[in-house]
Design a protein around this motif. Structure first.
Motif, PDB file in Angstrom:
ATOM      1  N   ALA A 149       0.947  -1.165  -0.222  1.00  0.00           N
ATOM      2  CA  ALA A 149      -0.119  -0.145  -0.081  1.00  0.00           C
ATOM      3  C   ALA A 149       1.009   1.276   0.110  1.00  0.00           C
ATOM      4  O   ALA A 149       1.582   1.385   0.982  1.00  0.00           O
ATOM      5  CB  ALA A 149      -0.907  -0.007   1.203  1.00  0.00           C
ATOM      6  N   MET A 150       0.787   2.014  -0.964  1.00  0.00           N
ATOM      7  CA  MET A 150       1.931   2.995  -1.438  1.00  0.00           C
ATOM      8  C   MET A 150       1.082   4.311  -1.352  1.00  0.00           C
ATOM      9  O   MET A 150       0.244   4.619  -0.700  1.00  0.00           O
ATOM     10  CB  MET A 150       2.582   2.889  -2.289  1.00  0.00           C
ATOM     11  CG  MET A 150       3.298   1.191  -2.597  1.00  0.00           C
ATOM     12  SD  MET A 150       4.422   1.009  -3.903  1.00  0.00           S
ATOM     13  CE  MET A 150       5.829   1.523  -3.796  1.00  0.00           C
ATOM     14  N   ARG A 194      -1.031   9.533   1.961  1.00  0.00           N
ATOM     15  CA  ARG A 194      -0.350   8.302   1.823  1.00  0.00           C
ATOM     16  C   ARG A 194      -1.142   7.192   2.553  1.00  0.00           C
ATOM     17  O   ARG A 194      -1.743   7.358   3.590  1.00  0.00           O
ATOM     18  CB  ARG A 194       1.165   8.306   1.923  1.00  0.00           C
ATOM     19  CG  ARG A 194       1.582   8.600   3.424  1.00  0.00           C
ATOM     20  CD  ARG A 194       2.916   8.145   3.636  1.00  0.00           C
ATOM     21  NE  ARG A 194       3.433   8.264   4.892  1.00  0.00           N
ATOM     22  CZ  ARG A 194       3.173   7.778   5.993  1.00  0.00           C
ATOM     23  NH1 ARG A 194       2.588   6.532   5.857  1.00  0.00           N
ATOM     24  NH2 ARG A 194       3.925   8.109   7.123  1.00  0.00           N
ATOM     25  N   PHE A 195      -0.871   5.967   2.270  1.00  0.00           N
ATOM     26  CA  PHE A 195      -1.237   4.874   3.054  1.00  0.00           C
ATOM     27  C   PHE A 195      -0.282   4.704   4.269  1.00  0.00           C
ATOM     28  O   PHE A 195       1.151   5.087   4.281  1.00  0.00           O
ATOM     29  CB  PHE A 195      -1.192   3.403   2.355  1.00  0.00           C
ATOM     30  CG  PHE A 195      -2.446   3.110   1.512  1.00  0.00           C
ATOM     31  CD1 PHE A 195      -3.437   2.860   2.189  1.00  0.00           C
ATOM     32  CD2 PHE A 195      -2.595   3.423   0.345  1.00  0.00           C
ATOM     33  CE1 PHE A 195      -4.745   2.343   1.481  1.00  0.00           C
ATOM     34  CE2 PHE A 195      -3.530   3.303  -0.679  1.00  0.00           C
ATOM     35  CZ  PHE A 195      -4.766   2.690   0.154  1.00  0.00           C
ATOM     36  N   ASN A 196      -0.724   4.094   5.334  1.00  0.00           N
ATOM     37  CA  ASN A 196       0.005   4.119   6.394  1.00  0.00           C
ATOM     38  C   ASN A 196       0.035   2.386   7.055  1.00  0.00           C
ATOM     39  O   ASN A 196       0.028   1.606   6.285  1.00  0.00           O
ATOM     40  CB  ASN A 196      -0.559   4.837   7.631  1.00  0.00           C
ATOM     41  CG  ASN A 196       0.476   4.917   8.932  1.00  0.00           C
ATOM     42  OD1 ASN A 196       1.890   5.281   8.632  1.00  0.00           O
ATOM     43  ND2 ASN A 196       0.038   4.813   9.975  1.00  0.00           N
ATOM     44  N   ASP A 197      -0.569   2.107   8.184  1.00  0.00           N
ATOM     45  CA  ASP A 197      -0.742   0.878   8.890  1.00  0.00           C
ATOM     46  C   ASP A 197      -1.451  -0.077   8.103  1.00  0.00           C
ATOM     47  O   ASP A 197      -2.661   0.567   7.545  1.00  0.00           O
ATOM     48  CB  ASP A 197      -0.922   0.980  10.522  1.00  0.00           C
ATOM     49  CG  ASP A 197      -1.068  -0.289  11.085  1.00  0.00           C
ATOM     50  OD1 ASP A 197      -0.030  -0.703  11.649  1.00  0.00           O
ATOM     51  OD2 ASP A 197      -1.997  -0.702  10.912  1.00  0.00           O
ATOM     52  N   THR A 221      -5.228   5.374   5.619  1.00  0.00           N
ATOM     53  CA  THR A 221      -4.511   6.665   4.920  1.00  0.00           C
ATOM     54  C   THR A 221      -4.522   7.626   5.799  1.00  0.00           C
ATOM     55  O   THR A 221      -5.305   7.776   6.685  1.00  0.00           O
ATOM     56  CB  THR A 221      -5.184   6.740   3.451  1.00  0.00           C
ATOM     57  OG1 THR A 221      -6.463   7.382   3.887  1.00  0.00           O
ATOM     58  CG2 THR A 221      -5.038   5.881   2.463  1.00  0.00           C
ATOM     59  N   MET A 222      -3.463   8.547   5.704  1.00  0.00           N
ATOM     60  CA  MET A 222      -3.371   9.800   6.352  1.00  0.00           C
ATOM     61  C   MET A 222      -2.524  10.714   5.779  1.00  0.00           C
ATOM     62  O   MET A 222      -2.057  10.701   4.680  1.00  0.00           O
ATOM     63  CB  MET A 222      -2.338   9.349   7.626  1.00  0.00           C
ATOM     64  CG  MET A 222      -1.136   8.972   7.111  1.00  0.00           C
ATOM     65  SD  MET A 222       0.272   8.578   8.462  1.00  0.00           S
ATOM     66  CE  MET A 222       0.625  10.045   8.759  1.00  0.00           C
ATOM     67  N   VAL A 223      -2.739  12.184   6.342  1.00  0.00           N
ATOM     68  CA  VAL A 223      -2.091  13.146   5.901  1.00  0.00           C
ATOM     69  C   VAL A 223      -0.584  13.186   6.073  1.00  0.00           C
ATOM     70  O   VAL A 223      -0.313  12.932   7.031  1.00  0.00           O
ATOM     71  CB  VAL A 223      -2.878  14.644   6.159  1.00  0.00           C
ATOM     72  CG1 VAL A 223      -1.925  15.738   5.657  1.00  0.00           C
ATOM     73  CG2 VAL A 223      -4.177  14.666   5.623  1.00  0.00           C
TER      74      VAL A 223
END
Length: 300
Positions: free
Chosen positions: A74-75, A108-111, A124-126
């Motif tokens: 997840a990019m 972007r994607f995170n955990d 996703t997060m800022v």
């Protein structure tokens, strides 16, 4: 099963990441994989030889998942499938499985991780968490969505989604928001047939414990391990939300944990690079006296 032993904590290798995330144990290779988000790298460390290899990525990868032949990532712009990496070579061409439409370009994607049935979940997060914008979402990628080239947004209003994990029977899903304004871990009932979380409730209020809730794992006893970011701990909570123990990690910002090793009795912990701390950004091996569960494989 829990054994009454004093946990040991040691650094593995000399790898150092800007943000070490998403450790996954690959039993077939007896190796640990993880990603360095800002470094745009995929890492692999062999348990027996101690050899570490890394591969450059075209985008930041917030989390990864094992696939039947390669790795899902997840990019920044979506979820991609990479072929199995080979030491000494560049990572092969990536296949786009799904595109995501963010609320802002600076996201972007995170955990994330797979559920017990092989669906890939990722939040996703800022980029700039100081903004505190609740624009993040938790997405699900299953075989049907992958065939259509999409991901399905299931939960929204997240700032920094983290702590995703599933109970041993797959019927409980855990999710945290690690932003300083929230620091909450939720539990959901989980429909294993449809991949639908429901009955959301507060599992742990981390404002009452050291550290912000970051990445997590579940052991074979059904207990939930969560990295206490900023406090240098990994905490173990029982399924009823009771703090069972806290293990100190020799850096203040542990990021995510995962069980691995030949007996699944090692808890690997990645971390975040900060200031002049020489152990920050390192990856650690903890022997907590309990065993974990095999990591599910993405089913496409």
């Amino acid at each position: 099963m829990q054994r009454n032993v004093e946990p040991t904590v040691e650094r593995i290798g000399n790898m150092q990441c800007g943000v070490g995330e998403s450790p996954i144990w690959h039993a077939g290779e007896q190796a640990l994989y993880w990603t360095d988000i800002p470094g745009r790298k995929l890492w692999r460390w062999n348990y027996f030889s101690g050899q570490a290899d890394s591969w450059a990525l075209p985008e930041m990868a917030g989390c990864i998942a094992m696939a039947s032949d390669g790795w899902a990532m997840a990019m920044e712009t979506g979820i991609f499938l990479a072929p199995p990496p080979r030491a000494g070579t560049q990572l092969g061409p990536l296949q786009r499985l799904a595109t995501v439409e963010h609320a802002r370009p600076d996201m972007r994607f995170n955990d994330g991780r797979c559920d017990r049935q092989g669906r890939f979940w990722a939040g996703t997060m800022v980029f700039d968490t100081s903004l505190g914008l609740p624009l993040g979402k938790l997405y699900r990628l299953d075989a049907e969505a992958a065939r259509a080239g999409r991901v399905d947004a299931v939960i929204d209003d997240l700032i920094v989604p983290n702590g995703l994990a599933f109970s041993p029977d797959g019927k409980t899903m855990y999710l945290s928001d690690s932003h300083a304004s929230r620091q909450i871990i939720w539990a959901f009932d989980y429909d294993v047939d449809t991949g639908t979380p429901y009955n959301r409730r507060v599992f742990i209020d981390m404002n009452s414990h050291p550290g912000r809730p970051d990445g997590a794992a579940v052991d074979a006893d059904g207990c939930y391990w969560i990295c206490g970011n900023d406090a240098g701990f990994v905490h173990r909570f029982t399924p009823d939300g009771r703090l069972d123990r806290s293990i100190a990690i020799p850096t203040s910002k542990p990021a995510m944990c995962a069980f691995g090793g030949p007996g699944l009795d090692t808890l690997f912990v990645t971390s975040i690079l900060i200031g002049d701390d020489p152990l920050s950004g390192a990856t650690f091996a903890v022997r907590p006296g309990v065993t974990g569960l095999p990591e599910p494989v993405l089913h496409l």
